[in-house]
Scaffold this motif. Structure first.
Motif, short mmCIF file in Angstrom:
data_model
loop_
_atom_site.label_atom_id
_atom_site.label_comp_id
_atom_site.label_asym_id
_atom_site.label_seq_id
_atom_site.Cartn_x
_atom_site.Cartn_y
_atom_site.Cartn_z
N SER A 173 67.14 -0.81 116.81
CA SER A 173 68.25 -0.36 115.96
C SER A 173 69.32 0.35 116.78
N LYS A 174 68.91 1.10 117.80
CA LYS A 174 69.90 1.78 118.65
C LYS A 174 70.80 0.77 119.35
N GLU A 175 70.19 -0.31 119.82
CA GLU A 175 70.97 -1.36 120.50
C GLU A 175 71.89 -2.07 119.53
N ILE A 176 71.40 -2.32 118.31
CA ILE A 176 72.23 -2.99 117.29
C ILE A 176 73.46 -2.15 116.98
N ARG A 177 73.26 -0.85 116.79
CA ARG A 177 74.39 0.05 116.49
C ARG A 177 75.38 0.07 117.65
N GLN A 178 74.86 0.19 118.86
CA GLN A 178 75.75 0.29 120.02
C GLN A 178 76.52 -1.00 120.26
N GLN A 179 75.89 -2.15 120.01
CA GLN A 179 76.60 -3.42 120.19
C GLN A 179 77.76 -3.55 119.22
N PHE A 180 77.58 -3.04 118.00
CA PHE A 180 78.69 -3.06 117.03
C PHE A 180 79.87 -2.25 117.58
N LEU A 181 79.60 -1.03 118.03
CA LEU A 181 80.67 -0.17 118.52
C LEU A 181 81.31 -0.75 119.79
N ASP A 182 80.49 -1.29 120.68
CA ASP A 182 81.03 -1.88 121.92
C ASP A 182 81.90 -3.09 121.61
N ALA A 222 90.07 -9.98 110.94
CA ALA A 222 88.90 -9.32 110.37
C ALA A 222 87.77 -10.31 110.12
N LEU A 223 88.09 -11.44 109.51
CA LEU A 223 87.05 -12.41 109.16
C LEU A 223 86.52 -13.14 110.39
N SER A 224 87.39 -13.52 111.29
CA SER A 224 86.92 -14.25 112.47
C SER A 224 86.09 -13.35 113.38
N TRP A 225 86.46 -12.06 113.49
CA TRP A 225 85.68 -11.13 114.31
C TRP A 225 84.29 -10.88 113.68
N SER A 226 84.25 -10.78 112.36
CA SER A 226 82.96 -10.55 111.73
C SER A 226 82.02 -11.74 111.98
N TRP A 227 82.56 -12.95 111.92
CA TRP A 227 81.76 -14.13 112.20
C TRP A 227 81.32 -14.16 113.68
N GLU A 228 82.21 -13.80 114.56
CA GLU A 228 81.90 -13.78 115.99
C GLU A 228 80.77 -12.79 116.29
N LEU A 269 78.47 -11.48 114.20
CA LEU A 269 77.20 -11.83 113.57
C LEU A 269 76.52 -13.01 114.24
N THR A 270 77.29 -14.02 114.61
CA THR A 270 76.67 -15.27 115.09
C THR A 270 76.59 -15.37 116.61
N GLU A 271 77.53 -14.79 117.34
CA GLU A 271 77.54 -14.92 118.80
C GLU A 271 76.91 -13.72 119.50
N VAL A 272 77.08 -12.52 118.92
CA VAL A 272 76.50 -11.32 119.53
C VAL A 272 75.09 -11.09 118.99
N TYR A 273 74.96 -11.05 117.66
CA TYR A 273 73.64 -10.81 117.06
C TYR A 273 72.81 -12.08 116.90
N LYS A 274 73.44 -13.22 117.12
CA LYS A 274 72.74 -14.51 117.09
C LYS A 274 72.09 -14.81 115.74
N LEU A 275 72.71 -14.40 114.65
CA LEU A 275 72.17 -14.71 113.33
C LEU A 275 72.43 -16.19 113.02
N PRO A 276 71.51 -16.85 112.34
CA PRO A 276 71.65 -18.29 112.10
C PRO A 276 72.84 -18.60 111.18
N LYS A 277 73.70 -19.48 111.65
CA LYS A 277 74.91 -19.80 110.91
C LYS A 277 74.60 -20.48 109.57
N VAL A 306 68.72 -8.84 111.90
CA VAL A 306 68.64 -9.09 113.34
C VAL A 306 67.19 -9.04 113.82
N GLN A 307 66.40 -8.13 113.27
CA GLN A 307 65.00 -7.99 113.69
C GLN A 307 64.07 -8.96 112.97
#
Length: 882
Positions: A3-12, A105-111, A113-121, A246-247
Motif C-alpha cells: 500500500s505504501k508503494e501504491i500511494r507513492q506511485q500515485f503521487l510520483d 484528466a481522463l487520459s492520465w487516469s487511464w494511463e 491505472l493500466t500502465e503504472v498499476y497494470k490493472l486489466p483493461k 492492485v493487490q
C-alpha cells in the motif's frame, strides 16, 4: 505491491505531470460552517473553487484523510458488514484550477491505472453524464468522445444526475463527472454475467475506484445553474479500493492496509479472520474504526458529548461494543493498537506518531468509561426484557430500543440479538420513528437559509487583511449575503481590505463599525468561512444602504480598539503560559484548544493529572516575571515553514500550515510559536496575570482559565476586600488563617454535640411511639405527628420502628424547616399478604400537602408546600388499614 508503494506511485505520477504535492488537511474541518469533518479530497481546496483564494499551483495532487459518519455522507452502519465502506479513508486526488480539463484528466487516469498499476483493461468500465433536461445540462459528448477513443463504446455507461453529476452542496460549484469502475470477480463469475450490468448496483467486487469531476457550473440558491468563469478538475480515487484492485484482493480488508491490525486484534482475542461471520464483522469494524478515532484525536478533536466529539465517541463505542459482544473483550483493548497504527502511517501522516502516547491514553480512558456504561446498559436491557415478558408481550417497544441506542450506545442489532436469545423481537418501525423524530428536532434546531451572494465587484480576488498594522481603513464592499437563522436576519459582508480579525485559532473575531456615508453599521462579529473574512451585522439599515448606493460602495471600517487591546493581552499571555507550563510540567504539554477574548483566556492542554497549587503558583510567577521584563514582540511574516520549525516554533496539531507562516516570538529562548492572531507590542502591556481555575475537561486534557490587566487587578482587589472583611469580623487577629481554622474546628465540635443531642431526642420519640401502637386485626399501626430535625431523621425513625415491631404499618408526618414531610413504612409480609404499597399510599397522602413523592412498596416518602394539610394527610394514611 504494498500500500505504501501504491500511494507513492500515485503521487510520483502526478508530480511527473507538473502537479504540486501537498500534505493532507486535518480531518477536523476548520473555519467551514458547512462541514464537521473533511469528507472529501476537495474540502481543503473549496475556497479555490469558490474564487475566494488563489491556489499555490494550478495543478495539485495529494492524499487526503476523509471521514464520512455524519450528514448525507454517512457510511457508518455499512462499515464492517460489507467489504468496501469505511469511516475514515484516504482519497487520492489531482486537481486543475483553470488549467487542464477533461482530455488530460481522463487520459492520465487511464494511463496510471493500466500502465503504472497494470490493472486489466478488459475489467474497467467508465461512465459519463447522460444530461438532464430539468437543469438544461446536455449529454457530456466531450467525455464520451475521449473515452470512446480509449476504451470503446462497449465499456461506456450513461449515468443520470444521481450518479454522474457532482455537487458540493445545495449551492456552490458543481458539474458532470466521469466514474471509473473495476470488475474484480473471478473468471467464472465474469463468464456468467457482464460487469457492465453490475456497475453502481452495490456489488462488492464491481466497485467505483476513481471519479473525475468537471467543475463547470455554480448552483444558485434558486436552483439554477450559472457557468463558472473558469473550468476546474476535481478527482478522487479511494486508496483502500485501489489497493484491493492492485493487490488482487476481494475485499479492502484483505489488503495490507488493514490486515496488520486485524491480525493483531485476532491474536489478542484468539480469533482467526475468515472463520466466523460475526467475529469477522467485529474485526473489520475495529480495524476501520481505530483509524478514524486515532487520527481525529491526533488532529485535535477529543471525544465528548456534543458535535464532532460525540461522533468520535460514537465510533469508538461502536468498536468496543463489537469487541465486547463478538470477540469476548471485557477489558480495554483499542488503545493497544495505536503503536502499530502510528508506525504504519508514520511517513504519510506523522501527526499520530508524534502523539502516540497521548492518543492511546485518551482511548484507554474512553474504553474504561464505556465498558462501565455497557454494563449499565445490559442491566437496563435485562429490566426491559423482564417488563416486556410481564406484560405478556413478545416485542420490545421501539422507544426503549432507541433509548438503549441513544443513551448507552447499543446498536439495534445488538439489542435484537439479545432479544432473540430471550424469545423476543424488537419494534424496528417504532425505533425508526423515534430516531426520525430526533433527527427532525435536530434539523429544526439547526435550520439556516441563505440567499445567493450579491456580487458588487466582479474582479474581486482576495480579501486583504491589514489588522496587524491598521485599526481603521477605507474599504470597498465586494459582496454580501442575507441569511436567516435562529437569531433572525443577518448579513454577511465582505470587504476588499479589512482591519477586522476573523475568529480563528481560539481568538474571537473583532467587533466595530462600518460607516457608509453618514450611517454607522454595527459589526457584531467577524468570522472566517474557509479563507474568506466575513463581517456580521443584524442592522436592517444595511440592505437599504446598499440599494441607495449602488455597486460602488465605500465604507470606513473601524474595529473596537479597546476590546482588541484586551484580547491582545489575553492572547499574548496564552503564549507565555504555554511556555511556562512546559517548563513546570514537562515537554509533553501541547495545546488542545483555546479561547481568547477581551474577558479571559482559556487554555486546554495535554496532561494526565491535576495541576497542583504549587505548580500553578510557579506558572503564574514565570508569566508575571516575563511581563515585568517587558519583552518586545518579534513578529515575522512569510517565514518558510521549514525554517520556522527548525528554530523550534511550536505548531498546533490539527492545524494546516502553508509553505510560509507567521512566527510570534517573546524571547527566542522562551516562547516561539506559529500564530496568526493579534498580540501586544511588548509583554509589559499585559500588566498582570492571574490563574482563576484549573480543571479536567476530557481524558488527558486539563483546562486553565486566567485573567489579565484590569480583570486580574479587579480579582486581586476583590480577594483583598474579602480578607479585610474577615479581619474586621475577627477583630484583626495576629494570624487570620489560624483564627478561621479555630472557628471551623469549633463549628465541627458543636455539630457533633448537636448530632448526639438529636439522636437522644430521636430515641425519646421512638420510645414514645412504641407506647402508641394500635392493633387493627393482626396489623400493628403507628400513625403520629412527630418532631424530628430532618428528613433523614424521619427515615431513620421509620426503619428503627420496623426493626422493633412485627406486622408494622407506620405513618409518620412532620413539619421540618417549615415544610411538610411524610413517611410510610410497611412490614414486608403485609406488602405480600395484603397488597399494601407504600409508594401508592404516599402519593395519595401527598395530595393533602400539595406535594408529591414515591418509593418502594415497603417504604416511601413525600414532601410538599402546605403544612396545614398534615393532619388530613395523616388521616388519609391511617384509612388504608382502618
Amino acid at each position: 505491491m504494498t500500500s505504501k508503494e501504491i500511494r507513492q506511485q500515485f503521487l510520483d505520477f502526478f508530480k511527473s505531470k507538473e502537479h504540486l504535492i501537498v500534505p493532507s488537511a486535518p480531518l477536523v474541518a476548520k473555519n467551514d460552517p458547512t462541514l464537521m469533518f473533511n469528507n472529501s479530497g476537495m474540502a481543503q481546496f473549496k475556497d479555490f473553487f469558490l474564487g475566494n483564494g488563489t491556489p499555490p499551483s494550478k495543478r495539485i495532487a495529494d492524499t487526503q484523510k476523509c471521514l464520512r459518519v455524519s450528514g448525507k455522507h454517512n457510511d457508518l452502519e455499512d462499515v464492517g458488514f460489507d467489504t468496501y465502506h469505511h469511516t475514515m479513508f484516504e482519497m487520492l486526488g489531482n486537481w486543475s484550477f483553470g488549467d487542464y480539463f477533461k482530455k488530460e484528466a481522463l487520459s492520465w487516469s487511464w494511463e496510471l491505472l493500466t500502465e503504472v498499476y497494470k490493472l486489466p483493461k478488459d475489467r474497467i468500465y467508465v461512465s459519463v453524464f447522460q444530461g438532464d433536461d430539468k437543469d438544461g445540462v446536455p449529454f457530456d459528448q466531450e467525455a464520451w468522445d475521449i473515452w470512446k477513443a480509449i476504451v470503446g463504446e462497449e465499456r461506456i455507461i450513461l449515468g443520470n444526475k444521481k450518479d454522474n453529476f457532482w455537487e458540493m452542496g445545495e449551492t456552490g460549484p458543481c458539474g458532470p463527472c466521469s466514474e471509473i469502475h473495476i470488475d474484480l470477480r473471478d473468471e467464472a463469475e465474469v463468464a456468467l454475467k457482464s460487469g457492465k450490468e453490475l456497475v453502481n448496483n452495490d456489488h462488492p467486487q464491481v466497485v467505483e475506484i476513481w471519479n473525475n469531476v468537471f467543475m463547470q457550473f455554480e448552483r444558485m440558491a434558486d436552483g439554477s445553474l450559472v457557468p463558472l468563469p473558469s473550468r476546474h478538475v476535481d478527482t478522487g480515487m479511494g486508496f483502500e479500493r485501489l489497493c484491493m484492485a492492485v493487490q488482487g484482493k476481494q475485499s479492502n480488508y484483505d489488503t495490507d492496509v488493514f490486515q496488520h491490525t486485524i491480525g493483531f486484534v485476532g491474536n489478542k482475542c484468539g480469533k482467526v479472520y475468515g472463520q466466523d461471520k460475526w467475529s469477522d464483522i467485529a474485526l473489520r469494524v475495529i480495524a476501520d474504526h481505530i483509524r478514524a478515532i486515532a487520527f481525529v484525536i491526533a488532529d485535535g478533536q477529543l471525544p465528548s458529548n456534543n458535535k464532532a466529539g460525540y461522533v468520535i465517541r460514537r465510533i469508538l463505542r461502536r468498536a468496543v461494543r463489537y469487541g465486547y459482544t463478538y470477540l469476548g473483550f471485557r477489558e480495554p483493548f483499542m488503545h493497544s493498537i495505536i503503536p502499530l497504527l502510528a508506525d504504519q502511517f508514520a511517513e504519510v501522516f506523522p501527526e499520530l506518531k508524534a502523539q502516540q502516547d497521548f492518543v492511546a491514553k485518551v482511548i484507554l480512558e474512553e474504553e474504561n468509561s464505556f465498558l462501565r456504561t455497557l454494563e449499565n446498559g445490559l442491566t437496563l436491557l435485562d429490566k426491559i426484557i423482564a417488563e416486556t415478558k410481564s406484560q405478556q408481550s413478545t416485542v420490545i417497544k421501539g422507544d426503549a430500543v432507541f433509548e438503549l441506542n441513544d443513551t448507552f450506545g447499543f446498536p439495534v442489532d445488538l439489542t435484537a440479538l439479545i432479544a432473540r436469545e430471550n424469545g423476543l423481537s424488537i419494534d424496528e418501525e417504532g425505533y425508526k420513528a423515534a430516531l426520525q423524530a430526533q433527527k427532525e428536532r435536530s434539523r429544526k434546531d439547526a435550520t439556516t437559509s441563505a440567499e445567493d451572494w450579491v456580487i458588487l465587484d466582479e474582479d474581486f480576488e482576495k480579501v486583504e487583511f491589514v489588522g496587524y498594522d491598521e485599526f481603521e481603513t477605507t474599504s470597498q464592499l465586494v459582496k454580501f449575503q442575507k441569511v436567516q437563522n435562529k437569531q433572525g436576519t443577518q448579513y454577511k459582508i465582505v470587504l476588499d481590505r479589512t482591519p477586522f480579525y476573523a475568529e480563528s485559532g481560539g481568538q474571537v473575531g473583532d467587533t466595530g463599525t462600518l460607516t457608509i456615508g453618514n450611517t454607522v453599521i454595527k459589526i457584531e462579529d467577524t468570522k472566517k468561512e474557509n479563507d474568506l473574512i466575513v463581517h456580521l451585522t443584524s442592522d436592517k439599515n444595511f440592505e437599504k444602504l446598499v440599494a441607495e448606493n449602488g455597486s460602488q460602495i465605500s465604507a470606513k471600517a473601524r474595529i473596537d480598539l479597546s476590546r482588541r487591546n484586551l484580547t491582545n493581552n489575553n492572547h499574548s499571555s496564552t503564549h507565555l503560559m504555554q511556555a511556562a507550563l512546559k517548563q513546570v510540567l514537562g515537554a509533553h504539554v501541547n495545546q488542545k484548544g483555546s479561547l481568547v477574548n477581551n474577558e479571559l483566556l482559556r487554555f486546554d492542554f495535554s496532561h494526565f493529572q491535576k495541576v497542583t497549587d504549587e505548580e500553578i503558583a510557579k506558572v503564574e510567577d514565570i508569566v508575571n516575571q516575563k511581563i515585568r521584563e517587558n519583552i518586545s514582540l518579534l513578529e515575522e511574516r512569510n517565514v518558510p515553514i521549514a525554517e520556522a520549525t527548525t528554530r523550534g516554533a511550536m505548531a498546533l496539531f490539527g492545524e494546516k500550515y502553508g509553505d510560509f507562516v507567521r512566527v510570534i516570538t517573546f524571547d527566542k529562548n522562551f516562547s516561539v510559536e506559529l500564530c496568526g492572531g493579534t498580540h501586544v507590542p511588548s509583554t509589559g502591556h499585559i500588566g498582570l496575570f492571574k490563574i482563576i481555575s484549573e480543571s479536567s475537561v476530557a481524558t488527558g486534557v486539563r483546562r486553565i482559565e486566567a485573567v489579565t490587566s484590569e480583570k486580574a487587578l479587579a480579582l486581586i482587589n476583590e480577594q483583598l476586600s474579602i480578607v479585610n472583611s474577615l479581619n474586621d469580623l475577627l477583630k484583626s487577629p495576629k494570624d487570620l488563617v489560624k483564627a478561621v481554622s479555630s472557628l471551623i474546628e469549633e463549628k465541627n465540635a458543636l455539630a457533633k454535640k448537636i448530632e448526639v443531642f438529636e439522636q437522644e431526642k430521636l430515641q425519646e420519640v421512638k420510645e414514645r411511639l412504641l407506647t402508641k401502637i394500635v392493633s387493627v386485626g393482626t396489623v400493628n399501626v403507628i400513625a403520629e405527628i412527630v418532631e424530628v430535625p430532618s428528613a433523614d431523621a424521619l427515615k431513620q425513625l421509620a426503619y428503627e420502628l420496623k426493626a422493633k415491631i412485627g406486622d408494622l404499618y407506620c405513618v409518620l408526618v412532620a413539619e421540618i424547616a417549615g415544610k411538610p414531610q411524610l413517611a410510610v413504612m410497611i412490614a414486608d409480609n403485609l406488602v405480600a399478604e395484603k397488597g399494601l404499597n407504600a409508594g401508592q399510599i404516599i402519593r395519595e397522602m401527598a395530595k393533602e400537602v400539595k406535594g408529591g413523592g414515591g418509593g418502594q412498596p415497603f417504604f416511601a416518602t413525600a414532601g410538599g408546600s402546605d403544612v396545614s394539610g398534615l393532619s388530613k394527610a395523616l388521616e388519609k394514611g391511617k384509612s388504608f388499614v382502618a
